[in-house]
Design a protein around this motif. Sequence first.
Motif, PDB file in Angstrom:
ATOM      1  N   ARG A   7      60.925 102.085  77.555  1.00 16.84           N
ATOM      2  CA  ARG A   7      61.006 103.540  77.466  1.00 16.84           C
ATOM      3  C   ARG A   7      60.830 104.143  78.850  1.00 16.84           C
ATOM      4  O   ARG A   7      59.894 103.808  79.562  1.00 16.84           O
ATOM      5  CB  ARG A   7      59.941 104.087  76.512  1.00 16.84           C
ATOM      6  N   GLN A   9      60.224 107.852  80.339  1.00 16.77           N
ATOM      7  CA  GLN A   9      59.836 109.123  79.730  1.00 16.77           C
ATOM      8  C   GLN A   9      59.001 109.963  80.687  1.00 16.77           C
ATOM      9  O   GLN A   9      58.389 109.432  81.614  1.00 16.77           O
ATOM     10  CB  GLN A   9      59.042 108.867  78.443  1.00 16.77           C
ATOM     11  N   GLU A  10      58.967 111.260  80.430  1.00 15.82           N
ATOM     12  CA  GLU A  10      58.098 112.155  81.190  1.00 15.82           C
ATOM     13  C   GLU A  10      56.693 112.177  80.606  1.00 15.82           C
ATOM     14  O   GLU A  10      55.716 112.320  81.336  1.00 15.82           O
ATOM     15  CB  GLU A  10      58.684 113.565  81.215  1.00 15.82           C
ATOM     16  N   ILE A  83      56.877 100.843  79.728  1.00 12.99           N
ATOM     17  CA  ILE A  83      57.004 102.301  79.717  1.00 12.99           C
ATOM     18  C   ILE A  83      56.875 102.745  81.165  1.00 12.99           C
ATOM     19  O   ILE A  83      55.903 102.393  81.839  1.00 12.99           O
ATOM     20  CB  ILE A  83      55.911 102.983  78.877  1.00 12.99           C
ATOM     21  N   ARG A  85      57.108 106.215  83.542  1.00 11.54           N
ATOM     22  CA  ARG A  85      57.216 107.671  83.546  1.00 11.54           C
ATOM     23  C   ARG A  85      58.072 108.152  84.715  1.00 11.54           C
ATOM     24  O   ARG A  85      58.166 107.487  85.745  1.00 11.54           O
ATOM     25  CB  ARG A  85      55.831 108.294  83.611  1.00 11.54           C
TER      26      ARG A  85
END
Length: 154
Positions: A7, A9-10, A83, A85
């Motif tokens: 992922r 993502q912000e 993940i 960011r």
Amino acid sequence: MTKSLIRIQEADFDLTTEVAALRKGDLQVGAVVTFVGTVRDMNEGNQVTEMTLEHYPGMTEKALEDIISQAKACWEIRGTLVIHRIGPLLPEDQIVLVVVTSAHRGEAFAACEFIMDYLKTAAPFWKKEDTPEGSKWVDARVTDDVAMARWNQK
């Protein structure tokens, strides 16, 4: 049964929730290794007030899928989660989470370190740091390249 999740993502992430989801239902997991990278307030002697991470959508996910495939070919791992960011982040914010599950700790430690070394050297992310002196794009470190090179010797 192996799980591979990626992922970009912000939003922030919760370590406990993410690890539990990766482990759920896999009774063969005997080891879970996690790495969480965070924003430091200093880099190479300069105060960092904010960091902005950018990436190339589509290309980034494909590159991460490739490195996870390489890890699975080298070590007997049960699951992986990456993940990462993007966007503006402040000191103490979480940047990246890498989780690897396996039956045994040695496999999980090695695969997690391999994935993280790749993320630091070859994944298509770009990092800009804001300092009191202005903004600058951050180049890869020689120490990260050395860490990645050791995997090519195996």
